[in-house]
Scaffold this motif. Sequence first.
Motif, PDB file in Angstrom:
ATOM      1  N   GLY A 142       0.819  -1.075  -0.073  1.00 23.73           N
ATOM      2  CA  GLY A 142       0.133   0.051   0.051  1.00 23.73           C
ATOM      3  C   GLY A 142       0.798   1.423  -0.014  1.00 23.73           C
ATOM      4  N   PHE A 143       1.857   1.338   0.993  1.00 22.23           N
ATOM      5  CA  PHE A 143       2.791   2.498   1.017  1.00 22.23           C
ATOM      6  C   PHE A 143       3.463   2.557  -0.172  1.00 22.23           C
ATOM      7  N   GLY A 144       3.977   1.589  -0.751  1.00 21.95           N
ATOM      8  CA  GLY A 144       4.876   1.482  -1.618  1.00 21.95           C
ATOM      9  C   GLY A 144       4.343   1.673  -3.283  1.00 21.95           C
ATOM     10  N   ILE A 145       3.001   1.475  -3.344  1.00 19.04           N
ATOM     11  CA  ILE A 145       2.498   1.673  -4.872  1.00 19.04           C
ATOM     12  C   ILE A 145       1.798   2.956  -5.060  1.00 19.04           C
ATOM     13  N   ILE A 146       1.416   3.731  -3.584  1.00 17.72           N
ATOM     14  CA  ILE A 146       0.660   5.038  -3.962  1.00 17.72           C
ATOM     15  C   ILE A 146       1.660   5.894  -4.379  1.00 17.72           C
TER      16      ILE A 146
END
Length: 219
Positions: free
Chosen positions: A208-212
């Motif tokens: 989640g944090f990486g793809i946003i």
Amino acid sequence: MNLFFRKSIVAATGLFLCIFLMVHVSANIILVFPEATARSLYNAYSTTLRESMLISIVAYLLYLSIIFHVVYAGIITYKNRNSKGVQNTINHNKENSSWASQNMGVLGMLILIFIIIHLVNFWARVKLGIGETVGTDMAGNIDVYEVTFTLFHNPYYVLFYSILMLPLGFHLHHGLKSAFKTLGFYHKKGLSVLAKISLIYALILSVGFGIIPIIVYFK
């Protein structure tokens, strides 16, 4: 101060930080909405957090949790490495422990570096007014969205941000299940379920944090 007390502090603060990360990634999802919607929602959300007395108290607890978590985890790692008895035990059980458990100190250090850089780019600018002046949106809220949007259109920062979510995932996966064991949860079946929950949680947070930032970069 005994080892159990230090480990308990690391476990308790770690669990509190896990709750914060879930809230944080949920808020970051706003960034993937169309810009007109995302800007107003994200800035309104940020303003609500800054102006709420309750959230301010939680924020100070968060800062203290990060400090205690880092300090006591560092002390435990240092003492383990300098204790022959503990070191021998670690070596003896090395084949039975995961890579993450053997390298929690390294993973934690990478995450700490990320936190410092992240705070300099966001918190210091918005909260302390350090660096370039942050404007306001149409509703008069501080334009935190613009700060985020600009950073997430810097390919180097996006790469740095997304890659550092890998050590976060490993750290969370091992740390979450270990925290409950440290605090006395030893139910065999429960630990098996907890291990699966920890894996799902770590995947959701790290992905989640990486793809946003990547999604925002290509918006």
